[in-house]
Design an enzyme around this catalytic site. Structure first.
Site, mmCIF file in Angstrom:
data_model
loop_
_atom_site.group_PDB
_atom_site.id
_atom_site.type_symbol
_atom_site.label_atom_id
_atom_site.label_comp_id
_atom_site.label_asym_id
_atom_site.label_seq_id
_atom_site.Cartn_x
_atom_site.Cartn_y
_atom_site.Cartn_z
ATOM 1 N N GLY A 10 0.758 -1.360 0.144
ATOM 2 C CA GLY A 10 -0.005 -0.185 0.008
ATOM 3 C C GLY A 10 0.994 1.239 0.011
ATOM 4 O O GLY A 10 2.184 1.225 -0.007
ATOM 5 N N PHE A 11 0.378 2.326 0.116
ATOM 6 C CA PHE A 11 0.858 3.648 0.113
ATOM 7 C C PHE A 11 1.990 3.712 1.217
ATOM 8 O O PHE A 11 3.209 4.015 1.063
ATOM 9 C CB PHE A 11 -0.072 4.815 0.070
ATOM 10 C CG PHE A 11 0.339 6.179 0.432
ATOM 11 C CD1 PHE A 11 1.497 6.659 -0.273
ATOM 12 C CD2 PHE A 11 -0.061 6.777 1.412
ATOM 13 C CE1 PHE A 11 1.988 7.887 0.273
ATOM 14 C CE2 PHE A 11 0.016 7.982 1.545
ATOM 15 C CZ PHE A 11 1.110 8.451 1.186
ATOM 16 N N GLY A 36 -4.006 -1.812 -2.384
ATOM 17 C CA GLY A 36 -2.252 -1.585 -2.627
ATOM 18 C C GLY A 36 -2.051 -2.035 -4.005
ATOM 19 O O GLY A 36 -3.047 -2.509 -4.766
ATOM 20 N N LEU A 80 -0.359 -2.744 8.666
ATOM 21 C CA LEU A 80 -0.921 -1.510 8.069
ATOM 22 C C LEU A 80 -2.080 -1.977 7.232
ATOM 23 O O LEU A 80 -2.679 -1.266 6.821
ATOM 24 C CB LEU A 80 0.095 -1.054 7.171
ATOM 25 C CG LEU A 80 1.232 0.216 7.947
ATOM 26 C CD1 LEU A 80 2.121 -0.576 8.613
ATOM 27 C CD2 LEU A 80 1.511 1.082 6.951
ATOM 28 N N THR A 99 -12.216 -6.791 7.522
ATOM 29 C CA THR A 99 -10.546 -6.726 7.412
ATOM 30 C C THR A 99 -10.064 -6.040 8.620
ATOM 31 O O THR A 99 -8.856 -6.492 9.077
ATOM 32 C CB THR A 99 -10.164 -6.025 6.209
ATOM 33 O OG1 THR A 99 -10.822 -6.430 5.008
ATOM 34 C CG2 THR A 99 -8.768 -5.783 5.944
ATOM 35 N N TYR A 153 -15.835 2.665 10.126
ATOM 36 C CA TYR A 153 -14.488 2.407 10.043
ATOM 37 C C TYR A 153 -13.871 3.090 11.466
ATOM 38 O O TYR A 153 -13.174 2.327 11.952
ATOM 39 C CB TYR A 153 -14.153 3.688 8.863
ATOM 40 C CG TYR A 153 -12.670 3.454 8.828
ATOM 41 C CD1 TYR A 153 -11.921 2.474 8.125
ATOM 42 C CD2 TYR A 153 -11.801 4.610 9.240
ATOM 43 C CE1 TYR A 153 -10.548 2.258 7.980
ATOM 44 C CE2 TYR A 153 -10.223 4.477 8.811
ATOM 45 C CZ TYR A 153 -9.879 3.670 8.317
ATOM 46 O OH TYR A 153 -8.527 3.349 8.088
ATOM 47 N N LYS A 157 -11.730 0.605 13.955
ATOM 48 C CA LYS A 157 -10.222 0.837 14.279
ATOM 49 C C LYS A 157 -10.347 1.086 15.563
ATOM 50 O O LYS A 157 -9.260 0.748 16.513
ATOM 51 C CB LYS A 157 -10.153 2.236 13.630
ATOM 52 C CG LYS A 157 -9.471 2.196 12.146
ATOM 53 C CD LYS A 157 -8.290 1.306 12.190
ATOM 54 C CE LYS A 157 -7.677 1.101 10.763
ATOM 55 N NZ LYS A 157 -6.392 0.307 10.697
#
Ligand code: UDP
Length: 318
Positions: A10-11, A36, A80, A99, A153, A157
């Site tokens: 990913g970034f 990604g 990540l 996920t 989200y 988290k």
């Protein structure tokens, strides 16, 4: 040292992989390539100094056998892999929660079993819809109702953070939690929101810059290499264990002012169009109106200070 990076294609993950390869470490990347991309790590796979030390698995962190193998052989783990971007979460609601919750649980379970130090990346979304600034790690949290899906989200988290701290309390897991604020830099895609790559792309193509809402909402932006320094610093600091840290920049700017700055810096003829939130996202969408981190804690712990300011960030993206 052997380093496992989930979401390493990913970034942010790819920049972290690069920094560890530069240090001489062996880097193991697991990525399902949902957001990604192999493009992000292609240069390292072809680099003669790096390629023998980079191991890529195209797989999901929910694959138990693969994760047993990887966590088993690595010394340290950066987690990540996650659903990223507000738009992605709205478009893939179930997958995002799965996920973020089950994936993180898998990582924590195995790091605990194999006694591996792990850094979990959380998000500034966790703070919810505060209007005050700056946001301190110990602040209370305010979310919208479950009918407003954006907050799923944040809630997922937050649950990751609770799980991580529970593993520390019950099993002594060495875990660190980093709440990442808006991070920007090369290789970031604008496909799922991500205002800077989108607006810069629009300005360079001479298209109108799409500012959502009235553009008065504010953000701070951190250069990805500063974020990587912060993550590596936290990983290396024993006193960071079982602590939560904001990782972000401190220059607050409204999205409207950001759009004007991008037009000026690119010398573009583009204008700004204001797009209502219900058109950009969905009916009753709630944005975070303000998001500025207090970074005193990470400064005190590892001396972290962002080195690249907003102009420097924009220059690099342009
Ligand atoms: N935004 C915008 N135009 C765009 C993309 C995003 O005005 O084309 C706004 C978005 O509504 C938010 C801010 O820019 O207020 C930052 O959005 P981003 O998706 O980068 O990150 P977020 O802070 O929402 O996680």
């Amino acid at each position: 040292m052997r380093i496992l990076i989930t979401g390493g294609a990913g970034f942010i993950g790819s920049h972290l992989a690069e920094a560890h390869l530069q240090k001489g470490d062996e880097v193991y990347v697991i990525d399902d390539l949902s957001t990604g991309s192999l493009e992000n790590i292609k240069d390292f796979q072809e680099n003669k100094d790096y390629r023998s030390r980079l191991f890529f698995s195209h797989d999901s962190i929910l694959n138990h056998e693969k994760m047993v193998e990887l966590v088993g052989i690595c010394d340290r783990v950066y987690h990540l892999a996650a659903a990223v971007g507000v738009l992605y979460v709205l478009q893939h609601p179930f997958e995002s929660i799965r996920t973020n919750i089950q994936g993180t649980e898998k990582v924590l379970e195995l790091c605990s079993k194999f006694k591996k130090r792990v850094l979990i990346t959380s998000s500034s979304e966790v703070y919810g819809k505060h209007l005050h600034a700056p946001l301190v790690e110990t602040d209370n949290i305010i979310y919208g109702p479950s009918s407003k899906f954006r907050w799923s989200y944040a809630a997922s988290k937050l649950m990751d953070e609770f799980m991580a701290l529970a593993y520390h309390r019950t099993n002594g897991l060495e875990v660190i939690i980093a709440r990442l604020f808006n991070t920007v830099g090369p290789r970031q895609t604008g496909a799922y929101g991500m205002v800077i790559p989108r607006l810069v792309g629009q300005a360079l193509k001479g298209e109108p810059l799409t500012v959502y809402g009235d553009g008065k909402q504010t953000r701070t932006f951190t250069y990805v290499k500063d974020v990587v320094d912060a993550l590596m610093g936290l990983m290396a600091s024993p006193k960071a264990t079982a602590e939560v840290f904001n990782v972000g920049g401190t220059e607050e700017i409204s999205i409207e002012a950001l759009a004007k700055k991008i037009i000026a810096m690119t010398g573009s003829d583009s204008n700004i169009v204001y797009i209502p939130y219900e058109v950009a996202f969905e009916k009753d969408f709630e944005d975070m109106q303000r998001r500025v981190p207090d970074i005193q804690k990470i400064k005190d712990h590892i001396g972290f200070e962002p080195k690249t300011d907003l102009d420097g960030i924009l220059k690099s993206v342009i």
